[in-house]
Design an enzyme around this catalytic site. Structure first.
Site, PDB file in Angstrom:
ATOM      1  N   ASP A  43     -29.420   9.232  -1.454  1.00 32.98           N
ATOM      2  CA  ASP A  43     -30.099   8.410  -2.470  1.00 32.98           C
ATOM      3  C   ASP A  43     -31.521   7.925  -2.158  1.00 32.98           C
ATOM      4  O   ASP A  43     -31.783   7.458  -1.048  1.00 32.98           O
ATOM      5  CB  ASP A  43     -29.322   7.116  -2.723  1.00 32.98           C
ATOM      6  CG  ASP A  43     -27.847   7.306  -2.878  1.00 32.98           C
ATOM      7  OD1 ASP A  43     -27.396   8.448  -2.962  1.00 32.98           O
ATOM      8  OD2 ASP A  43     -27.141   6.296  -2.910  1.00 32.98           O
ATOM      9  N   TRP A 102     -30.270  14.547   7.467  1.00 31.09           N
ATOM     10  CA  TRP A 102     -29.671  14.363   6.145  1.00 31.09           C
ATOM     11  C   TRP A 102     -30.378  13.302   5.303  1.00 31.09           C
ATOM     12  O   TRP A 102     -30.736  12.237   5.817  1.00 31.09           O
ATOM     13  CB  TRP A 102     -28.212  13.946   6.337  1.00 31.09           C
ATOM     14  CG  TRP A 102     -27.555  13.403   5.105  1.00 31.09           C
ATOM     15  CD1 TRP A 102     -27.609  12.112   4.645  1.00 31.09           C
ATOM     16  CD2 TRP A 102     -26.737  14.120   4.169  1.00 31.09           C
ATOM     17  NE1 TRP A 102     -26.876  11.987   3.487  1.00 31.09           N
ATOM     18  CE2 TRP A 102     -26.330  13.200   3.177  1.00 31.09           C
ATOM     19  CE3 TRP A 102     -26.311  15.450   4.081  1.00 31.09           C
ATOM     20  CZ2 TRP A 102     -25.510  13.559   2.110  1.00 31.09           C
ATOM     21  CZ3 TRP A 102     -25.491  15.812   3.016  1.00 31.09           C
ATOM     22  CH2 TRP A 102     -25.100  14.873   2.041  1.00 31.09           C
ATOM     23  N   MET A 103     -30.519  13.568   4.010  1.00 36.41           N
ATOM     24  CA  MET A 103     -31.031  12.587   3.049  1.00 36.41           C
ATOM     25  C   MET A 103     -30.094  12.506   1.852  1.00 36.41           C
ATOM     26  O   MET A 103     -29.666  13.530   1.341  1.00 36.41           O
ATOM     27  CB  MET A 103     -32.421  13.043   2.566  1.00 36.41           C
ATOM     28  CG  MET A 103     -32.877  12.455   1.230  1.00 36.41           C
ATOM     29  SD  MET A 103     -34.312  13.339   0.516  1.00 36.41           S
ATOM     30  CE  MET A 103     -35.660  12.595   1.381  1.00 36.41           C
ATOM     31  N   PHE A 112     -26.511   1.000   3.591  1.00 36.41           N
ATOM     32  CA  PHE A 112     -26.395   1.780   2.362  1.00 36.41           C
ATOM     33  C   PHE A 112     -27.545   1.447   1.400  1.00 36.41           C
ATOM     34  O   PHE A 112     -28.431   0.672   1.708  1.00 36.41           O
ATOM     35  CB  PHE A 112     -25.027   1.515   1.706  1.00 36.41           C
ATOM     36  CG  PHE A 112     -23.902   2.362   2.273  1.00 36.41           C
ATOM     37  CD1 PHE A 112     -24.009   2.992   3.504  1.00 36.41           C
ATOM     38  CD2 PHE A 112     -22.708   2.521   1.558  1.00 36.41           C
ATOM     39  CE1 PHE A 112     -22.957   3.772   4.009  1.00 36.41           C
ATOM     40  CE2 PHE A 112     -21.663   3.295   2.054  1.00 36.41           C
ATOM     41  CZ  PHE A 112     -21.782   3.916   3.273  1.00 36.41           C
ATOM     42  N   SER A 113     -27.446   2.027   0.213  1.00 39.88           N
ATOM     43  CA  SER A 113     -28.567   1.989  -0.734  1.00 39.88           C
ATOM     44  C   SER A 113     -28.989   0.594  -1.157  1.00 39.88           C
ATOM     45  O   SER A 113     -28.199  -0.343  -1.143  1.00 39.88           O
ATOM     46  CB  SER A 113     -28.212   2.805  -1.973  1.00 39.88           C
ATOM     47  OG  SER A 113     -28.255   4.169  -1.641  1.00 39.88           O
TER      48      SER A 113
END
Ligand code: FRU
Length: 494
Positions: A39, A36-37, A98-99
């Site tokens: 941001d 999965w990808m 996270f991002s």
């Protein structure tokens, strides 16, 4: 020292990448190495190459504990995977990295800032996120998490604001050497805001102020901010969750927002002047930008819609693609986007037709394919007798087609992937108002196997959609209800 968790992820991705055939991927859009990808993260130029990290769950084609995937490129089109850069292996990020973003430190090391997520049990038995900002320092391949992590936590947010929604730091460095960072957050009114932080050295950060407040105008929580100067203005990009539609400008769900205004550096205050969507199609979210060595501001977004992730089947080995790199500029208070010019170097097999008459459906010799760059310009055959509708249909065979159609009487451009092979009850169509003078319209369509990006009127608007139609469906046809004159140029992109 790489942790066991990261070593396992690196081993896993290396092995399972081999199960995915090159032709099952887009050719020049970055896709998940495996699994999965979401941001784009840490989009930067470092050591002579562009670096793209991304939200990554290597073990499954669904979202899960977030790692940072990593790839590099010299031209933003041909990508080479590097080993995963971050794994959730510390207490403060045990539920996900996270991002975030990346910059180069004066000593030549690369600094990453990301959101560490820790899920904490509440008194009532439920769970709530604790989101903090964390650092990792590295050489472009291996990164060491900073021993003083987290560097920003609930002590650094204004009173009453949420520590569960505090994420996606975007760092930059001003000419005077000061580091800045913009972070998404949820204030007490339940909507979104962007917080501004500064630092002298990139490691010790201080809260400065609220850079921009949503006040429940555009969706709720604002995710993934980016803030930069462009053509004499300042631009704030953010991706709001939970949008309500506003005319044809904003749509339900997760959206994208561009605020253009002025930034008073003395007071660190941003004054909004204009707002617009960044992309008017279905699949575009959480974009990040980079400044190229030759001064271009280039943006890449996640080419996906959170609410439409079911478009691919669970057994697929990869999920998630990045958009085309797009050069940004401002004209008359609007954000314009153009495919990066490096794409022109990939063009071959030019086929051109001038002043073709379209009435009903036509096919043109030499115009087909799923990795193509098509420039179209249309006008009415007779100015006094405006056509009803024009359409270009692609990824087409007897069973499938995706289309972009235009109704000049309403100035509505529609993208429609209902017949793209999707078996899910998700959004398949989107309409956008465009500027056309009496049936004159200019389009550029970039297709790369499983996606189409439509640039309208030299970048005034863009509509993006994915389509996982089987590759054999590579027909392209043109249609008009009424009479249209069309100029068209097609190139293969390889
Ligand atoms: C946006 C987002 C970010 C978050 C990341 C988690 O798509 O929700 O706010 O950092 O995805 O994967």
């Amino acid at each position: 020292m790489t942790s066991q968790t990261l070593r396992e992820a690196r081993k896993y991705e290396e092995a399972s990448e081999k199960l995915i055939k090159t032709e099952e991927r887009p050719a020049f859009h970055l896709s998940a190495r495996t699994g999965w990808m979401n941001d784009p993260n840490g989009f930067s130029y470092y050591n002579g190459e562009y670096h793209m990290f991304y939200q990554y769950h290597p073990y499954d084609s669904h979202w899960g504990p977030m790692h940072w995937g990593h790839a590099v490129s010299k031209d933003l089109l041909n990508w080479r995977y590097l080993p995963a850069a971050l794994a959730p292996d510390e207490v403060y990020d045990r539920d996900g990295c996270f991002s975030g973003s990346a910059i180069e430190l004066p000593d030549g090391r690369q600094l990453l800032m990301y959101t560490g997520v820790m899920r904490e049990q509440q008194k009532n038995g439920g769970f709530s996120d604790v989101q903090t900002q964390c650092l990792a320092v590295g050489d472009g391949i291996d990164y060491e998490k900073y021993e003083m992590n987290p560097v920003l936590d609930e002590k650094d947010i204004p009173e009453g604001c949420s520590r569960a929604d505090f994420r996606d730091p975007k760092m930059w460095r001003e000419k005077d050497g000061t580091y800045y960072c913009a972070v998404g957050n949820r204030p007490a009114d339940g909507s979104g805001q962007i917080l501004l932080y500064t630092s002298e050295d990139g490691f010790r950060w201080k809260y400065k102020k609220v850079l921009a407040a949503n006040n429940n105008r555009f969706g709720k929580m604002w995710e993934c901010p980016d803030f930069f100067e462009l053509d004499g203005k300042w631009v704030l990009l953010t991706s709001p969750q939970d949008m309500l539609p506003q005319g044809f400008e904003y749509h339900n769900g997760n959206g994208t927002l561009c605020l253009i205004g002025d930034f008073d550096k003395e007071a660190d205050s941003f004054t909004e002047q204009y707002n617009q969507s960044i992309d008017y199609g279905i699949d575009f979210y959480a974009p990040q930008t980079v400044l190229t060595p030759d001064g271009r501001r280039i943006m890449i977004g996640w080419m996906q819609n959170w609410d439409a992730c079911a478009i691919r089947a669970h057994e697929d080995l990869w999920f998630g693609q990045m958009s085309l790199p797009r050069e940004l500029f401002i004209k008359d208070g609007r954000l314009y986007q153009r495919p990066i010019r490096e794409l022109e170097g990939m063009r071959s097999g030019k086929v051109e037709y001038k002043s073709v008459q379209v009435s009903g459906t036509i096919n043109l010799e030499g115009i087909k394919g799923r990795k193509v760059d098509i420039e179209l310009s249309i006008r009415p055959e007779d100015e006094r007798n405006l056509y009803q509708k024009f359409a270009i249909r692609f990824a087409q065979n007897a069973q499938y087609q995706t289309s972009v159609s235009f109704r000049p009487r309403e100035d509505i451009l529609k993208i429609d992937r209902k017949f793209s092979g999707s078996r899910r009850a998700i959004i398949h169509q989107r309409r956008s108002k465009v500027n056309s003078g009496n049936g004159n319209l200019k389009l550029r369509l970039i297709m790369d196997q499983f996606s189409v990006e439509v640039f309208v009127n030299d970048g005034e608007q863009v509509m993006t959609a994915t389509m996982y139609t089987e590759k054999e469906a590579d027909g392209i046809s043109f249609y008009a209800d009424g009479e249209v004159k069309m100029d068209v140029v097609k190139y293969d992109l390889i």
